[in-house]
Design a protein around this motif. Structure first.
Motif, mmCIF file in Angstrom:
data_model
loop_
_atom_site.group_PDB
_atom_site.id
_atom_site.type_symbol
_atom_site.label_atom_id
_atom_site.label_comp_id
_atom_site.label_asym_id
_atom_site.label_seq_id
_atom_site.Cartn_x
_atom_site.Cartn_y
_atom_site.Cartn_z
ATOM 1 N N GLU A 43 0.847 -1.313 0.014
ATOM 2 C CA GLU A 43 -0.044 0.317 0.107
ATOM 3 C C GLU A 43 0.849 1.164 0.203
ATOM 4 O O GLU A 43 0.541 2.292 -0.799
ATOM 5 N N HIS A 44 1.898 1.169 0.660
ATOM 6 C CA HIS A 44 2.838 2.440 0.769
ATOM 7 C C HIS A 44 3.542 2.778 -0.585
ATOM 8 O O HIS A 44 3.675 3.974 -0.967
ATOM 9 N N THR A 47 0.667 4.356 -2.838
ATOM 10 C CA THR A 47 0.442 5.970 -2.678
ATOM 11 C C THR A 47 1.588 6.550 -3.218
ATOM 12 O O THR A 47 1.110 7.641 -3.908
ATOM 13 N N LYS A 50 0.736 6.939 -6.691
ATOM 14 C CA LYS A 50 -0.225 7.799 -7.114
ATOM 15 C C LYS A 50 -0.019 9.111 -6.852
ATOM 16 O O LYS A 50 -0.116 10.157 -7.690
ATOM 17 N N LYS A 51 1.115 9.359 -6.099
ATOM 18 C CA LYS A 51 1.436 10.960 -5.838
ATOM 19 C C LYS A 51 2.347 11.321 -7.058
ATOM 20 O O LYS A 51 2.510 12.231 -7.584
#
Length: 64
Positions: A43-44, A47, A50-51
């Motif tokens: 998940e990290h 993220t 996505k950034k």
């Protein structure tokens, strides 16, 4: 001066090709672990990706 730079580039290219074709290099590469694609991204990492995507989409440096 430009010829000298091109000559250095050609010599470097030839040296890299020579080393990749070397039997010792081949044996070494065969000892390296095999890399595989992991389907499940933590998940990290999702993220961060996505950034990164958002930053690329909103950047003025993307040629648009």
């Amino acid at each position: 001066m430009a010829g000298s730079s091109a000559n250095k580039h050609d010599r470097l290219s030839a040296e890299i090709r020579r080393q990749f074709g070397d039997e010792a290099t081949s044996r070494f590469v065969q000892t390296l672990p095999t890399f595989k694609v992991v389907a499940d991204i933590p998940e990290h990492m999702r993220t961060l990706l996505k950034k990164l995507q958002y930053a690329e989409e909103t950047s003025d440096c993307n040629g648009r």
